[in-house]
Write a protein that holds these residues in place. Structure first.
Motif, mmCIF file in Angstrom:
data_model
loop_
_atom_site.group_PDB
_atom_site.id
_atom_site.type_symbol
_atom_site.label_atom_id
_atom_site.label_comp_id
_atom_site.label_asym_id
_atom_site.label_seq_id
_atom_site.Cartn_x
_atom_site.Cartn_y
_atom_site.Cartn_z
ATOM 1 N N SER A 6 0.751 -1.870 0.005
ATOM 2 C CA SER A 6 0.044 0.144 -0.415
ATOM 3 C C SER A 6 1.206 1.221 0.331
ATOM 4 C CB SER A 6 -1.038 0.107 1.157
ATOM 5 O OG SER A 6 -0.527 0.181 2.373
ATOM 6 N N GLY A 7 0.481 1.965 -0.154
ATOM 7 C CA GLY A 7 0.743 3.894 -0.735
ATOM 8 C C GLY A 7 -0.076 4.391 0.082
ATOM 9 N N SER A 8 0.176 5.488 -0.055
ATOM 10 C CA SER A 8 -0.538 7.224 -0.027
ATOM 11 C C SER A 8 -1.384 6.825 -1.015
ATOM 12 C CB SER A 8 -0.117 8.131 0.174
ATOM 13 O OG SER A 8 -0.722 8.762 0.162
ATOM 14 N N GLY A 9 -2.801 7.162 0.025
ATOM 15 C CA GLY A 9 -3.957 6.909 -0.822
ATOM 16 C C GLY A 9 -5.053 6.218 -1.051
ATOM 17 N N ALA A 39 -0.060 2.803 4.151
ATOM 18 C CA ALA A 39 -1.523 3.176 3.336
ATOM 19 C C ALA A 39 -1.912 4.246 4.334
ATOM 20 C CB ALA A 39 -2.103 2.030 4.065
ATOM 21 N N SER A 40 -2.823 4.799 4.425
ATOM 22 C CA SER A 40 -3.546 6.204 4.573
ATOM 23 C C SER A 40 -4.222 5.424 5.258
ATOM 24 C CB SER A 40 -4.480 6.608 3.214
ATOM 25 O OG SER A 40 -3.077 7.559 2.717
ATOM 26 N N ALA A 41 -5.389 4.366 5.256
ATOM 27 C CA ALA A 41 -6.035 3.837 7.064
ATOM 28 C C ALA A 41 -6.311 2.401 6.890
ATOM 29 C CB ALA A 41 -7.189 4.627 5.821
ATOM 30 N N VAL A 42 -6.553 1.869 7.978
ATOM 31 C CA VAL A 42 -6.301 0.103 7.233
ATOM 32 C C VAL A 42 -7.972 -0.030 7.919
ATOM 33 C CG1 VAL A 42 -5.542 -1.786 9.183
ATOM 34 C CG2 VAL A 42 -4.628 0.554 7.886
ATOM 35 N N LEU A 43 -8.453 -1.163 7.676
ATOM 36 C CA LEU A 43 -9.395 -1.912 8.582
ATOM 37 C C LEU A 43 -9.023 -2.827 9.265
ATOM 38 C CD1 LEU A 43 -10.911 -2.111 5.120
ATOM 39 C CD2 LEU A 43 -11.969 -0.215 6.495
ATOM 40 N N VAL A 44 -10.005 -2.457 10.140
ATOM 41 C CA VAL A 44 -9.085 -3.390 11.369
ATOM 42 C C VAL A 44 -10.508 -4.754 12.048
ATOM 43 C CG1 VAL A 44 -7.575 -3.076 11.951
ATOM 44 C CG2 VAL A 44 -9.108 -2.164 13.349
#
Length: 141
Positions: free
Chosen positions: A31-34, A53-58
């Protein structure tokens, strides 16, 4: 899509900047930005700490370090599938019709509401059912 909108669509709990713009989905490692990614298997928890990553689902009960925004959901892998659909472009719609360059045998059976694209060849005896889509260059023998 803004992270706030994604969290709302998933019914998740956002931790972090909701104004972050998400443009794609990716794995934790690539992953990267965005990008938004997910963690469903605790074995990969250490990868969350180093994701770009810009966000992670957990999952809701996850505990760990994360360098970016989180969305807590009941099922991270199920939520990731929903996000992939939310971020994907709309499907291509083929209007029924037969392209002028298509070659269709006189005894071929062609159903209703079909799309037959450029340079398609439909041989004698072939049956094309209702609603079929044949994109450019398809051969049906």
């Amino acid at each position: 899509m803004k992270l706030t909108d994604i969290a709302a669509a998933l019914g998740g709990v956002l931790e972090g900047d909701g104004e972050v713009e998400i443009t794609g989905v990716s794995s934790l490692a690539e992953s990267g930005s965005g990008d938004i990614t997910f963690l469903s298997n605790p074995r990969y928890t250490s990868a969350v700490a180093s994701t770009s990553a810009s966000a992670v689902l957990v999952n809701s009960d996850w505990t760990g370090e994360c360098p970016c925004a989180l969305i807590r959901v009941g099922s991270a892998d199920g939520a990731f599938a929903k996000v992939a659909v939310l971020l994907s472009p709309p499907p291509v719609v083929f209007e029924p019709g037969i392209h002028a360059s298509a070659v269709i045998a006189s005894d071929a059976s062609v159903g209703k509401d079909v799309y037959i694209g450029p340079n398609c060849v439909i041989e004698p005896g072939a049956v094309i059912g209702d609603g079929c889509v044949l994109v450019a260059g398809v051969y049906v023998g």
